[in-house]
Structure formats: structure tokens, C-alpha cells
Scaffold this active site. Structure first.
Site: not given
Ligand code: NAD
Ligand code: UDP
Ligand code: UDP
Length: 319
Positions: A161, A107, A151, A188, A147, A93
Site C-alpha cells: 500500500y 488510503k 503478521k 504468557r 500468527y 483473517k
Molecule cells: P491483546 O490480546 O490484549 O489485544 C488484542 C486486542 O485485539 C484485544 O482487545 C482483542 O479483543 C482485539 N481483537 C482481536 N481480534 C479482533 C478483530 N478481529 N477485530 C477487532 N478487535 C480484535 O494483545 P496485546 O498484547 O495488547 O497485543 C496488541 C497487538 O500488539 C497485537 O497485534 C499483537 O500481535 C501485537 N504484539 C504484542 C506483543 C506483546 O508482547 N504484548 C508482542 C508483539 C506484538
Molecule cells: N475499506 C474500509 N474502509 C474504508 C475504505 C476501504 O473498510 O474507508 C475496506 C474495503 O472493504 C476494501 C478494503 O478496505 O475492500 C481495501 O480497500 P482498497 O480501496 O484498497 O481496495 P478495494 O476497495 O479496491 O477493494
Molecule cells: N514459558 C514458560 N512457562 C510458562 C509460559 C511460557 O517457560 O508458563 C516459556 C515459553 O515456552 C517461551 C517463553 O517462556 O519459551 C516466552 O513465552 P510467551 O508465551 O510469554 O511468549 P513467546 O513464546 O511468544 O515469546
């Protein structure tokens, strides 16, 4: 456009988000940090509270958000497997509804929007290193799917969009990143190995440690975010951002033991499901934008180890 750029950072209290908020404030932006604190913490941004250009809003991006802004960095989403598998439905979600809401906001306001996508969109890759043109090998029903597929769907929404509504998008595929402010207990590999080494606990290698990852230091990555966001309008991505220097997990364990001077032994544990065997970015496209990581693993590990030394690890792990 306002004289001071208003920038929304979703997930701004997380590991990457907190570094990004700090960087944007230093660059003179007005920063709105939105976070539901699922994995983020106020302590990550506490030092920014009080800055007149910084605002923090507790909000879940799966719900609509109405603000007036110029740029959005959409980072909200738990990133570590332990966190994103804790409530996998909420993870999907957050990625999908979160993307729709933030794209709807972009938008309506005409804001440029950056998506923190991930190397996980490549799944367990059959192509090495991974260029952006590789479409991936992802299991849709495994423990990582909430995840990975979340993504992937977010990327689909960004490009729809862009094509359908002419929203200006910047999609980054982030590879493993580490540094200060990582969660000490998010499971991690970098945080696990450093905390284990500092507490003289056994270093847990999953599998035989021959699987590889490439580790990017957080400051390098944040530079990449800014360069991509400021790139020419026609640059939409997806663009790989990561450090192409590849290490086996066993090598990482050895580097951490040496740099901490720890007496920890290495132990081997079973490999989790769907764990990719090899991962390394092809960063040709990012280099064309003028970005390349400059911080070597040892230097970045030392800064990260120094950060973990400031935490009360015995207390954190007792909880
Ligand atoms: P993180 O978990 O430290 O940060 C994610 C943040 O998002 C947190 O502060 C969390 O509270 C907030 N969050 C989660 N769900 C939310 C929601 N529904 N509404 C509002 N806030 C919400 O992780 P990060 O390492 O800082 O990662 C940040 C972004 O970068 C993520 O989108 C992650 O997928 C992406 N990313 C990170 C890595 C990495 O190695 N750190 C790698 C690939 C992608
Ligand atoms: N939305 C928002 N902030 C804004 C404008 C839109 O959170 O300022 C959200 C809203 O919930 C909407 C979604 O973004 O459902 C997608 O917006 P879009 O205009 O693409 O679609 P629609 O409003 O027609 O669902
Ligand atoms: N891993 C490990 N020991 C740990 C944590 C992770 O050997 O204590 C390994 C894990 O199995 C993976 C790699 O390290 O092969 C990276 O793991 P991480 O969870 O950091 O990131 P991702 O798998 O998402 O790249």
C-alpha cells in the site's frame, strides 16, 4: 487536519491498546477504540468511558469500517499463543483481512497508519540479536504459523500500500512486552509466573528454562509507538521496539519468586512446538529515532505484581 487529531486504535480494549488509548487521550487526541472483545475487555478501558474525547465501537476488523480519522494504530489481533491458536483461521483473517480493511481506510481518508507487527516475523531466528534486515526463519505450517505468517503478510500489505498507493505507514516489530492489564490467564510467561507465585502454585518452566527473551515494560513500548508515529514521513519501519536486555526464562522465574516473596517451587514441563530458543531485539534503528527503554525488569515486575494483586486470582482461575 482537524485541530483535535482523531485517532483510531483497533484492538483498543486489549493490553497494549488500553494503555495506548489512555496515552493518546492524555496527549489531547480524540480516540476511537475499535474492538470485538475477543481477548480484550471493556474493563480495560472502563475508566475512559465518559471522557468526551473517547468513543468505543464493537467491531471486527475483518469487516470493512468507514470512519473519518487522521491516524490509525492497528493493534487488533490476539497476541498470546493460547489465544491466537484457539481459532487459528480467525487469527489469519484478523491479521490479513484486518490489514486490508485498515489500509483501505487509510488510503481513502489519507490517514497515517501504524502496524503492530511482531518479533515473531523472525520465527526461530538463526541471527542474534535480530536486526530489521533479517528476513526470518518461519515455519509456514506449524501451530504458530497463523500468527507469524499472518503478521508477515500484513507487513507485505503495508509495504505494497505504501509503494502502490502512497499510504503513509509506520511498521513496528514489537518484542515481548509486559505490564499491568496483561491477561492473567493468557499463558504468557510473565503473567503465568506472577499469578503462580501469588497463589503459591508451582512455577512452570517449559523446557530447561535456558531459552531467552527480552522483556519490555508497557510504558516504554507506548512511548516508542508515539515516537514512531510522529517520526518523519520517510520513516516507514519496520522498526524493532523492545528491551534489549536478555534474560533466560529460569532467571525470570527466580526474579518473580524473589519479588513476590513466594514459596512456590519451580517445576519443568515440555517445551511447546516451534518455541524460539533465543530472542533479543537489535534496537539501533529505534535509538536513531530517539527511543530507548528506560524501565528495568525489576521495577516493571513490581508494578505488574502490584496490578495482579488487585485481581481475584482464585476466582479467575476457578472458572
Ligand atoms: P491483546 O490480546 O490484549 O489485544 C488484542 C486486542 O485485539 C484485544 O482487545 C482483542 O479483543 C482485539 N481483537 C482481536 N481480534 C479482533 C478483530 N478481529 N477485530 C477487532 N478487535 C480484535 O494483545 P496485546 O498484547 O495488547 O497485543 C496488541 C497487538 O500488539 C497485537 O497485534 C499483537 O500481535 C501485537 N504484539 C504484542 C506483543 C506483546 O508482547 N504484548 C508482542 C508483539 C506484538
Ligand atoms: N475499506 C474500509 N474502509 C474504508 C475504505 C476501504 O473498510 O474507508 C475496506 C474495503 O472493504 C476494501 C478494503 O478496505 O475492500 C481495501 O480497500 P482498497 O480501496 O484498497 O481496495 P478495494 O476497495 O479496491 O477493494
Ligand atoms: N514459558 C514458560 N512457562 C510458562 C509460559 C511460557 O517457560 O508458563 C516459556 C515459553 O515456552 C517461551 C517463553 O517462556 O519459551 C516466552 O513465552 P510467551 O508465551 O510469554 O511468549 P513467546 O513464546 O511468544 O515469546
Amino acid at each position: 487536519m482537524h485541530i483535535v487529531k482523531r485517532v483510531l486504535v483497533t484492538g483498543g480494549a486489549g493490553f497494549l491498546g488500553a494503555h495506548l488509548c489512555e496515552r493518546l487521550l492524555n496527549d489531547g487526541c480524540d480516540v476511537l477504540c475499535v474492538d470485538n472483545f475477543f481477548t480484550g475487555a471493556k474493563s480495560n478501558v472502563a475508566h475512559l468511558i465518559g471522557n468526551p474525547n473517547f468513543e468505543i465501537i464493537r467491531h471486527d476488523v475483518t469487516f470493512p469500517l468507514y470512519l473519518e480519522i487522521d491516524e490509525i494504530y492497528n493493534l487488533a489481533c490476539p497476541a498470546s499463543p493460547i489465544h491466537y491458536q484457539h481459532d487459528p483461521v480467525q487469527t489469519t483473517k484478523t491479521s490479513v483481512h484486518g490489514a486490508i480493511n485498515m489500509l483501505g481506510l487509510a488510503k481513502r481518508t489519507g490517514a497515517k497508519i501504524f502496524q503492530a507487527s511482531t518479533s515473531e516475523v523472525y520465527g526461530d531466528p538463526e541471527v542474534h540479536p535480530q536486526p530489521e534486515s533479517y528476513v526470518g526463519s518461519v515455519n509456514p505450517i506449524g501451530p504458530r504459523s497463523c500468527y507469524d505468517e499472518g503478521k508477515r503478510c500484513a507487513e507485505t500489505l503495508f509495504f505494497d500500500y505504501y509503494r502502490q498507493h502512497k499510504v503513509s505507514i509506520k511498521v513496528a516489530r514489537i518484542f515481548n512486552t509486559y505490564g499491568p492489564k496483561m491477561h492473567p490467564n493468557d499463558g504468557r510467561v510473565v503473567s503465568n509466573f506472577i499469578t503462580q507465585a501469588l497463589m503459591d502454585n508451582p512455577i512452570t518452566i517449559y523446557g530447561d528454562g535456558s531459552q531467552t527473551r527480552s522483556f519490555c515494560y508497557v510504558d516504554d513500548l507506548i512511548d516508542g509507538f508515539i515516537i514512531l508515529m510522529n517520526s518523519a514521513d520517510e520513516v516507514t519501519g519496520p522498526i524493532n521496539l523492545g528491551n534489549p536486555v536478555e534474560f533466560s526464562i529460569r532467571e525470570l522465574a527466580e526474579r518473580v519468586i524473589e519479588l513476590t516473596g513466594s514459596g512456590s517451587e519451580i517445576i519443568f514441563k515440555p517445551l511447546p512446538g516451534d518455541d524460539p530458543k533465543q530472542r533479543k531485539p537489535d534496537i539501533t534503528k529505534a535509538k536513531e529515532l530517539g527511543w530507548e527503554p528506560v524501565i528495568q525488569l525489576d521495577k516493571g515486575l513490581v508494578s505488574t505484581i502490584d496490578y495482579f494483586k488487585t485481581l481475584d486470582l482464585e476466582y479467575i482461575f476457578k472458572k
